[in-house]
Scaffold this motif. Structure first.
Motif, mmCIF file in Angstrom:
data_model
loop_
_atom_site.group_PDB
_atom_site.id
_atom_site.type_symbol
_atom_site.label_atom_id
_atom_site.label_comp_id
_atom_site.label_asym_id
_atom_site.label_seq_id
_atom_site.Cartn_x
_atom_site.Cartn_y
_atom_site.Cartn_z
ATOM 1 N N MET A 417 0.834 -1.205 0.000
ATOM 2 C CA MET A 417 0.000 0.000 0.000
ATOM 3 C C MET A 417 0.872 1.261 0.000
ATOM 4 O O MET A 417 0.717 2.156 -0.837
ATOM 5 C CB MET A 417 -0.906 0.023 1.225
ATOM 6 C CG MET A 417 -1.943 -1.053 1.291
ATOM 7 S SD MET A 417 -2.865 -0.871 2.853
ATOM 8 C CE MET A 417 -3.630 -2.478 2.953
ATOM 9 N N GLY A 418 1.762 1.343 0.972
ATOM 10 C CA GLY A 418 2.606 2.533 1.072
ATOM 11 C C GLY A 418 3.593 2.637 -0.064
ATOM 12 O O GLY A 418 3.814 3.726 -0.614
ATOM 13 N N GLY A 419 4.200 1.503 -0.440
ATOM 14 C CA GLY A 419 5.201 1.529 -1.498
ATOM 15 C C GLY A 419 4.627 1.957 -2.832
ATOM 16 O O GLY A 419 5.239 2.735 -3.571
ATOM 17 N N PHE A 420 3.441 1.465 -3.156
ATOM 18 C CA PHE A 420 2.841 1.813 -4.442
ATOM 19 C C PHE A 420 2.473 3.293 -4.489
ATOM 20 O O PHE A 420 2.785 3.994 -5.459
ATOM 21 C CB PHE A 420 1.594 0.950 -4.687
ATOM 22 C CG PHE A 420 0.946 1.204 -6.014
ATOM 23 C CD1 PHE A 420 1.434 0.588 -7.158
ATOM 24 C CD2 PHE A 420 -0.129 2.059 -6.133
ATOM 25 C CE1 PHE A 420 0.852 0.827 -8.400
ATOM 26 C CE2 PHE A 420 -0.717 2.317 -7.360
ATOM 27 C CZ PHE A 420 -0.223 1.687 -8.496
ATOM 28 N N PHE A 421 1.825 3.789 -3.438
ATOM 29 C CA PHE A 421 1.411 5.195 -3.454
ATOM 30 C C PHE A 421 2.617 6.127 -3.435
ATOM 31 O O PHE A 421 2.590 7.200 -4.043
ATOM 32 C CB PHE A 421 0.495 5.493 -2.281
ATOM 33 C CG PHE A 421 -0.048 6.890 -2.286
ATOM 34 C CD1 PHE A 421 -0.908 7.304 -3.287
ATOM 35 C CD2 PHE A 421 0.320 7.807 -1.306
ATOM 36 C CE1 PHE A 421 -1.409 8.606 -3.317
ATOM 37 C CE2 PHE A 421 -0.175 9.103 -1.331
ATOM 38 C CZ PHE A 421 -1.039 9.496 -2.335
#
Length: 631
Positions: A417-421
């Motif tokens: 979640m965090g890495g993609f955004f």
């Protein structure tokens, strides 16, 4: 920039309050930021109330339209309560409701506030860099209501763009009401966005960092906005908590990072996030530029077309509708016991690797159909969905391939979640903190740092926010600041001072000889010196023309010293900002350079062209710090 929506003069009962706020700012706060510091908590209160209203209205519309009419009841998130999960029971409603929602949203937006089109955060960024922090008063209302209709009718969009504009709109409104400067208005606008995002995602620190970080493509932040954003986010979150008990949106099990051996696995997730992020941005803007813009239909109808196409996809994959946090919780992370009904599994048994990966890829298309068509909503929610599903799929694959490693796919979902955004938004710090706050867990901080940093490094050439600029140097909002700042760094002795070809005129030179010398010269500025060679004055071509008009028959009595004006000089130790100010005051393109101490012996002339050349070289050096600046 002229205010296209002037604010009426406040009534006397409000004027007392405004004067008190300005007095407190002037008396107790530091110059330049005092009024922003006083106003930020008030902006936070309104942003928090706006988040409450937005969330309650959105939940009511989702429950009534998707739940009661369509029969779609997604799994609950961490802030919800246990309820049966169901899929749509009438196929034609799956087509009709998103199309109708898109039509209503399009009519609202393109009739009353066309700038509310799209995901909203770009409009905020544009208002900061190029709009002087101006947001029309009607935009937050239209943006909020149209986004509620879009998301509530099944559109694939999130809440960050709408709620950011709601908070930012009030910050801009208050700044205009108090007649603050454009710089203060920009800061209050960011403070409002931080408050809204921090409240609705239960992530005050993440909201503050996001508002400061999302403006730029690089690791730069709007540091002057950090304290106002923190103040607003704290108050907004606390205001929100008065009405809605803040709980983490995602409930995660006890996750652990097992050290160095797991880093390559999370690095693999970073590579996957970068690849899908590239696809996400290409699909998002490709649909806008090559599908919906060329479509020969009125603008307000195009979101309905996007909604209809989304409905066709939702016939097979209803999980693509709305933000989809519940599906990430159930399919990729796992449901906590507090949200599980007696006959309901902890995981969706049908969400294997292929379905999770398919949903991640199809969500890129669904989001493009909803927002790129002109629909209203944010891109943060879809990004969290894509990253969570992608991480869950990779986690399941690695767990099956490495059964002895005791891997938990939920950890990969959360980090995804965090890495993609982070990659698509260029906001790594905000992404790390947002995911930690939304899940109530910092146990995966290290892999989050790795994946966010790696993805941002790999994805420098694309972003979901096309209004971002590379750095503060490239922002029109800071253009004047950086001109002064850069010129103050450079001294006169770092610039070429012309010493050859000077037309030095003795002060006793008759006016007739002055005219002949000027006529035969290519110079524009003429230093005047005494018998000892010390500078006593200067004159320009304009001074000579004025003297020709004014001397009349007295020309034989006039000498060079009579038409010269007292010299305004610079020394080698002066900075270029001082030199430029003096050139402007004298309306000349060159200035005499004299020693810092001792008599005014002329060392040469500093030209405006050489000054600008040094400034340009310094700016290029700031943009490419590996290349040395050439004066």
């Amino acid at each position: 920039m002229a205010d296209s929506n002037p604010i009426p003069t406040p009534s006397r009962r409000f004027e007392v309050v405004f004067r008190l706020m300005n007095h407190l700012a002037t008396r107790w706060a530091t110059p330049g930021s005092g009024r922003v510091g006083v106003c930020s908590p008030l902006v936070g209160v309104v942003s928090g109330l706006g988040a409450v209203a937005f969330l309650l209205l959105l939940e009511a519309v989702v429950h009534g339209v998707l739940g009661e009419w369509m029969g779609l009841r997604p799994p609950p998130t961490g802030e919800g309560t246990p309820h049966p999960i169901s899929y749509p029971n009438t196929w034609w409603l799956v087509l009709l409701i998103p199309a109708l929602g898109g039509l209503i949203s399009g009519l609202m937006v393109f009739t009353w506030a066309p700038e509310a089109e799209g995901h909203g955060t770009d409009a905020l960024i544009r208002a900061f860099h190029r709009g002087g922090g101006q947001i029309r008063g009607r935009v937050p209302l239209i943006k909020g209501l149209s986004s509620i209709i879009t998301i509530g009718s099944g559109g694939s969009a999130g809440s960050e763009g709408p709620i950011a504009q709601v908070g930012a709109g009030f910050g801009s409104f208050l700044a205009r009401l108090l007649k603050l400067t454009p710089d203060e208005r920009r800061l209050l606008m960011l403070a409002g966005a931080a408050g809204g995002i921090g409240a609705i995602f239960r992530a005050p620190l993440g909201g503050a960092l996001f508002a400061c970080e999302v403006l730029y493509l690089t690791a730069a932040m709007e540091s002057a906005a950090l304290l106002p954003c923190l103040a607003s986010a704290i108050v907004a979150y606390s205001t929100f908590a008065l009405f809605i008990t803040p709980r983490p949106i995602f409930i995660v099990p006890n996750l652990e990072f097992h050290g160095l051996l797991e880093l390559p696995l999370f690095a693999l997730l970073g590579l996957a996030c970068a690849g899908v992020g590239w696809l996400y941005v290409r699909v998002f803007y490709g649909m806008r530029d090559h599908l919906f813009r060329p479509l020969p239909l009125p603008r307000h109808v195009k979101p309905a077309i996007g909604g209809l196409l989304l409905g066709i996809m939702a016939l097979a994959f209803p999980q693509l509708m709305t933000g989809g946090y519940g599906w990430v919780q159930w399919g990729a992370i796992g449901m906590p016991p507090s949200l599980v009904l007696p006959d309901q599994p902890v995981f969706d048994p049908g969400m294997g690797v292929m379905l999770l990966l398919s949903l991640a890829l199809l969500k890129t298309v669904a989001t493009g159909l909803t927002i790129s068509s002109g629909g209203s909503g944010g891109v943060f929610g879809p990004s969290i969905f894509i990253g969570g599903m992608l991480g869950g799929a990779l986690g399941q694959l690695l767990d099956a391939a490495l059964p002895t490693w005791d891997l938990n796919p939920a950890a990969f979902a959360l980090v995804g979640m965090g890495g993609f955004f982070a990659g698509v938004s260029k906001a790594p710090l905000a992404s790390i903190v947002l995911v930690c706050e939304m899940s109530g867990s910092y146990s995966l901080l290290v892999p989050l740092m790795l994946v966010c940093g790696l993805n941002v490094g790999l994805s420098r050439r694309w972003t979901i926010y096309e209004e971002q600029v590379a750095s503060p140097v490239d922002s029109p909002a800071h253009q004047g600041d950086f001109v002064v700042d850069v010129l103050e760094r450079l001294r006169v002795d770092q610039v070429r001072v012309r010493t050859e070809g000077l037309e030095i005129v003795p002060e006793a030179t008759p006016f007739s000889q002055v005219v002949r010398r000027v006529a035969g010269s290519t110079e524009t500025l003429f230093p005047v010196v005494d018998d000892e060679g010390l500078l006593t004055g200067i004159f320009s071509l304009r001074d000579v023309r004025l003297a020709l008009l004014g001397t009349g028959n007295l020309g034989a009595l006039v000498v060079a010293d009579d038409i010269a004006r007292p010299p305004m000089t610079v020394t080698p130790e002066d900075d270029l900002h001082t030199a430029l100010k003096r050139m402007t005051e004298l309306n000349v393109d060159e200035l005499p350079v004299v020693p810092a101490d001792g008599p005014n012996r002329l060392l040469g002339l500093l030209g405006r062209k050489d000054l600008v050349r040094a400034y340009t070289a310094q700016i290029e050096a700031l943009r490419s710090p590996t290349e040395p600046a050439a004066a």
